[in-house]
Design a protein around this motif. Structure first.
Motif, PDB file in Angstrom:
ATOM      1  N   TYR A  86     -13.568 -19.199  40.176  1.00 10.61           N
ATOM      2  CA  TYR A  86     -14.643 -18.213  40.124  1.00 10.61           C
ATOM      3  C   TYR A  86     -14.019 -16.824  40.147  1.00 10.61           C
ATOM      4  O   TYR A  86     -12.972 -16.621  40.768  1.00 10.61           O
ATOM      5  N   TYR A  87     -14.660 -15.878  39.456  1.00 15.44           N
ATOM      6  CA  TYR A  87     -14.035 -14.559  39.398  1.00 15.44           C
ATOM      7  C   TYR A  87     -15.072 -13.448  39.445  1.00 15.44           C
ATOM      8  O   TYR A  87     -16.234 -13.619  39.071  1.00 15.44           O
TER       9      TYR A  87
ATOM     10  N   LYS B 231     -16.455 -10.361  37.988  1.00 18.13           N
ATOM     11  CA  LYS B 231     -16.464  -9.784  36.643  1.00 18.13           C
ATOM     12  C   LYS B 231     -16.181  -8.282  36.656  1.00 18.13           C
ATOM     13  O   LYS B 231     -15.534  -7.762  35.741  1.00 18.13           O
TER      14      LYS B 231
ATOM     15  N   SER C 227     -10.813 -11.130  28.666  1.00 12.35           N
ATOM     16  CA  SER C 227     -11.181 -12.536  28.449  1.00 12.35           C
ATOM     17  C   SER C 227     -10.646 -13.369  29.599  1.00 12.35           C
ATOM     18  O   SER C 227      -9.663 -12.995  30.257  1.00 12.35           O
ATOM     19  N   THR C 228     -11.283 -14.488  29.844  1.00  9.76           N
ATOM     20  CA  THR C 228     -10.835 -15.349  30.943  1.00  9.76           C
ATOM     21  C   THR C 228      -9.546 -16.068  30.549  1.00  9.76           C
ATOM     22  O   THR C 228      -9.358 -16.438  29.382  1.00  9.76           O
TER      23      THR C 228
ATOM     24  N   ASP D 196     -21.278  -9.457  39.477  1.00  5.54           N
ATOM     25  CA  ASP D 196     -21.532 -10.697  38.752  1.00  5.54           C
ATOM     26  C   ASP D 196     -20.343 -11.635  38.905  1.00  5.54           C
ATOM     27  O   ASP D 196     -19.180 -11.202  38.888  1.00  5.54           O
TER      28      ASP D 196
ATOM     29  N   GLY E 270     -18.321 -15.000  37.443  1.00  4.09           N
ATOM     30  CA  GLY E 270     -18.078 -15.905  36.323  1.00  4.09           C
ATOM     31  C   GLY E 270     -17.228 -17.071  36.782  1.00  4.09           C
ATOM     32  O   GLY E 270     -16.784 -17.128  37.941  1.00  4.09           O
TER      33      GLY E 270
ATOM     34  N   PHE F  15     -14.166 -20.059  35.221  1.00  2.00           N
ATOM     35  CA  PHE F  15     -13.387 -20.632  34.117  1.00  2.00           C
ATOM     36  C   PHE F  15     -12.579 -21.818  34.635  1.00  2.00           C
ATOM     37  O   PHE F  15     -12.344 -21.970  35.844  1.00  2.00           O
TER      38      PHE F  15
ATOM     39  N   VAL G 181     -24.543 -19.401  37.721  1.00  2.00           N
ATOM     40  CA  VAL G 181     -23.145 -19.774  37.984  1.00  2.00           C
ATOM     41  C   VAL G 181     -23.002 -21.298  37.991  1.00  2.00           C
ATOM     42  O   VAL G 181     -22.074 -21.851  37.408  1.00  2.00           O
TER      43      VAL G 181
ATOM     44  N   ALA H  53     -23.185 -22.413  34.433  1.00  2.00           N
ATOM     45  CA  ALA H  53     -21.950 -22.137  33.700  1.00  2.00           C
ATOM     46  C   ALA H  53     -20.882 -23.176  34.017  1.00  2.00           C
ATOM     47  O   ALA H  53     -20.185 -23.673  33.121  1.00  2.00           O
TER      48      ALA H  53
END
Length: 423
Positions: free
Chosen positions: A142-143, A145, A155-156, A282, A284, A286, A356, A359
């Motif tokens: 999780y990151y 943003k 970009s991730t 926020d 995100g 990956f 989340v 995603a």
């Protein structure tokens, strides 16, 4: 790797002949004890509501809730209770290894597992001692943003080199690249190491840990040691905060939500809190990156309930466990609270899950479609897992690597030594 994991997401495609249970039991009231654990996702109120949800449909069952003293210490606590003659009648997410071989856990029969997508998951000596209730990815990353954007990360990361470059940019901006923990819970220190080993070692040799059980490989072998060295290198570069290893799980999660670091490698259960807990940026997510960019996603199916084979009210214990894991209302609550992917026939994910969680679920869908799932190292609970007691040693090794108390070579040699002791 067990084939059931690769197919885990098919639960989302189940059609109308749903077998999710809604029935109630009968007869005189029977008392059972139930060992739970608490996390930021699963506070006391969650467990109380969950127990009530099931017992309202099975009013003949009275449940006494027990709580493990730490999040990851539930298995050790179950051992203490066993030794003191207070072994719980029902327990959830307790590693069955050791208990099962000694005859302390009920061996679920095929008919009792008919509502589960993967009834053959997690065998121990040919038996099945834990309900295969759900699949979890461990760990995605999780990151934050905003921190990524401020550091010029557009970009991730898809490769390990991308991840290092992102960490370097974050550090140059005065941000802590990774949020980690440890403390009394242990496992938050090992999440990155779990990801590296799962992707790099299992990505090449999916049954590596089974081979370790057969003494065909060792922790000091080149591939495993190289994976551990990657983790040690993150610490050496200052991407991991050495002081954080004293921070327990709840505080570690809160540190990420408070913006004290940019990336948070954690099991997919964090997504539920990412969608509901207060934060001012926020989030995100990956997949854990590989050297080449090839998709390799660590996951594991299991984590369900086990039943004391010698429970006084064995029938009630079994009915409670199966009802808890197959009742639609309870599964919905579990999904929203803990971000899991249920492995129950006929179950469909709620339409109102948060962004989340959605995603992460989509990432997992892609991994299943590409047959990119491997086991999550250290989270296996059956014949393909670490020997009893080795998880705690693994968590300790991760902390020692972060603080520099052990080199990669020392850490791997230590694991081999502890393995021989446990065997």
């Amino acid at each position: 790797m067990r084939k059931p994991i690769v197919l885990a997401l098919l639960v989302a495609a189940c059609v109308s002949g749903c077998s999710v249970k809604q029935d109630a039991g009968g007869g005189g009231q029977q008392e059972i004890s139930f060992l739970t654990f608490e996390t930021p996702n699963l506070p006391p109120a969650y467990w109380d509501a969950a127990i009530k949800r099931v017992t309202e449909k099975h009013p003949d069952i009275k449940v006494t809730k027990l709580v493990a003293p730490t999040t990851q210490g539930r298995t050790a606590y179950a051992k203490q209770l066993l030794q003191s003659g207070q072994f719980p009648d029902v327990m959830i997410a307790v590693d069955p290894a050791g208990f099962a071989e000694a005859g302390n856990l009920y061996d679920w029969k095929a008919e009792e597992l008919k509502d589960f997508e993967f009834p053959a998951a997690n065998p121990i000596k040919g038996g099945h001692h834990q309900l295969p209730a759900n699949t979890q990815t461990i760990p995605p990353i999780y990151y934050n943003k905003k921190m990524f954007a401020d550091a010029g990360i557009t970009s991730t990361p898809k490769t390990w080199a991308d991840l290092l470059q992102a960490a370097d940019k974050l550090k140059a901006k005065g941000q802590q690249p990774f949020v980690i923990g440890g403390g009394k819970d242990g496992f938050p220190a090992s999440m990155i190491l779990t990801g590296i080993i799962s992707v790099d070692v299992y990505g090449k040799t999916p049954d590596w840990l089974t081979q370790r059980r057969n003494n065909k490989v060792k922790f000091t072998d080149a591939d495993f040691q190289a994976a551990v060295a990657k983790f040690a290198d993150l610490a050496a570069k200052g991407y991991l905060d050495k002081d954080s290893v004293s921070r327990d799980y709840a505080a570690t999660e809160q540190a990420f939500l408070d913006g004290k670091g940019a990336m948070y490698p954690m099991g997919n259960w964090f997504a539920a809190n990412a969608d509901t807990k207060k934060h001012d940026f926020d989030i995100g997510v990956f997949n854990f990156p590989s050297d080449s960019g090839k998709l390799v996603v660590p996951a594991y199916t299991g984590g369900g309930m086990s039943v004391n084979a010698k429970a006084k009210n064995l029938d009630a214990a079994k009915r409670f466990a199966i009802a808890f894991q197959t009742d639609k209302g309870q599964i919905d609550a579990s999904v929203k609270a803990d971000g899991l992917v249920p492995a129950i026939k006929g179950y469909q994910m709620p339409s109102d899950i948060g962004p989340v969680l959605k995603a992460g679920y989509d990432l997992y869908t892609e991994a299943v479609q590409q047959k990119a799932i491997v086991n999550s190292f250290g989270w296996e609970t059956a014949d393909d897992g670490l020997l009893p007691g080795l998880k705690e040693k693994f968590y300790a090794v991760a902390q020692d690597l972060v603080t520099g108390r052990k080199s990669a070579a020392d850490a791997c040699a230590f694991l081999d030594t502890e393995w021989e002791k446990a065997g």
